[in-house]
Design an enzyme around this catalytic site. Structure first.
Site, mmCIF file in Angstrom:
data_model
loop_
_atom_site.group_PDB
_atom_site.id
_atom_site.type_symbol
_atom_site.label_atom_id
_atom_site.label_comp_id
_atom_site.label_asym_id
_atom_site.label_seq_id
_atom_site.Cartn_x
_atom_site.Cartn_y
_atom_site.Cartn_z
ATOM 1 N N LYS A 142 0.856 -1.182 0.000
ATOM 2 C CA LYS A 142 0.000 0.000 0.000
ATOM 3 C C LYS A 142 0.893 1.232 0.000
ATOM 4 O O LYS A 142 1.826 1.328 0.793
ATOM 5 C CB LYS A 142 -0.908 -0.023 1.232
ATOM 6 C CG LYS A 142 -1.793 1.199 1.461
ATOM 7 C CD LYS A 142 -1.135 2.286 2.295
ATOM 8 C CE LYS A 142 -0.450 1.794 3.527
ATOM 9 N NZ LYS A 142 0.389 2.862 4.194
ATOM 10 N N ASP A 169 -5.171 0.629 7.990
ATOM 11 C CA ASP A 169 -5.027 0.349 6.562
ATOM 12 C C ASP A 169 -5.754 -0.920 6.122
ATOM 13 O O ASP A 169 -5.778 -1.235 4.927
ATOM 14 C CB ASP A 169 -3.543 0.208 6.187
ATOM 15 C CG ASP A 169 -2.802 1.529 6.272
ATOM 16 O OD1 ASP A 169 -3.452 2.583 6.147
ATOM 17 O OD2 ASP A 169 -1.571 1.502 6.452
#
Length: 275
Positions: free
Chosen positions: A16, A132
């Site tokens: 990410k 996340d």
């Protein structure tokens, strides 16, 4: 619902990358964020199969109380009959690098369970596993805000990206503890067709953790800005990985080769991310 995992399952778990990261305040124990996240370039490999007991191995070592373990417990608390499983994670995403490796693993595991059961998980609950985790569970380029559970899909132009990791391990907890003030929210568009428009908004938003970053990280960002044809340079997450965005593959490849010589002991990757 009973899940059968007698056959080995292999998942691809991408890094990410936060193109921007603002911290806008705090909501109880959690911070309110504003960010654009994209996925790719570096990937972990996750292998799952039934076992006689739950076990999570990361590069051969048992890791207790990690995001995957929390995700397994979360699934079972949803009355999903998940048998004891062994999860083997082959790490390629560096840890403490701002690339969401652990939460990406959790998000991809949860998305797999969701796909085979048809059960959609609640993003607010997933954010309690890790900020996340919801964006990794969705797995597409997104604007995310609040504690990570307010998510909007975003359309972006192709991103030619360079990643440089200066071999510094940043603790997310420690970096959040350093925060002294909060920023003002930049409103991102849901669609960017022009790279200049995107990088202008990224410049406005920035990353609120850069001011607390190690001098080696600042040096890398400045080098990407000054010594290559980058459109934008910053740090992802709470660090330590830095990145540059380029307008074409030629500029990206040229910078990749240049920085491989400048930083022979740093990890350097490049790739193209499409929405």
């Amino acid at each position: 619902m009973i899940i059968n995992l007698t056959d080995k399952v292999v998942l691809n778990s991408p890094a990410k990358i936060n193109l921007a990261l603002q911290v806008l305040g705090k909501n109880g124990d959690y911070h309110n964020l504003n960010s654009i996240a994209v996925f790719g370039i570096i990937h972990d490999k996750i292998t799952i199969h039934e076992s006689d007991k739950d076990e999570v191995l990361v590069n051969g070592s048992i890791i207790p109380n990690d995001s995957i373990t929390k995700s397994i417990n979360y699934v079972r608390n949803k009355n999903i009959n998940l048998p004891p499983i062994k999860v083997i994670i082959e790490k390629n995403i560096p840890m403490g690098a701002g690339l969401g490796g652990g939460t990406s693993n959790a998000g991809n595991f949860l998305r797999y369970i969701s796909n085979i059961t048809g059960i959609e998980f609640d993003l607010k609950q997933l954010a309690r596993i890790g900020a996340d985790v919801p964006v990794s569970y969705i797995g597409k380029s997104q604007i995310f805000s609040s504690i990570g559970d307010d998510i909007q899909e975003i359309m972006l132009p192709e991103l030619y990206m360079l990643l440089i990791n200066p071999a510094i391990h940043n603790s997310t907890t420690d970096m959040f503890a350093k925060l002294k003030d909060y920023g003002h929210k930049v409103e991102f568009k849901s669609t960017y067709t022009n790279l200049n428009d995107l990088t202008n908004d990224l410049q406005k938003a920035g990353n609120d953790f850069i001011k607390y970053a190690d001098v080696k990280i600042i040096e890398v960002i400045e080098n990407i800005e000054k010594n290559s044809n980058s459109m934008y340079a910053s740090m992802t997450g709470t660090g330590s990985t830095c990145f540059g965005i380029y307008k074409n593959f030629e500029d990206l490849e040229s910078s990749y080769l240049k920085f491989k010589k400048i930083y022979p002991y740093y990890r350097i990757d490049m790739g193209v991310i499409t929405s």
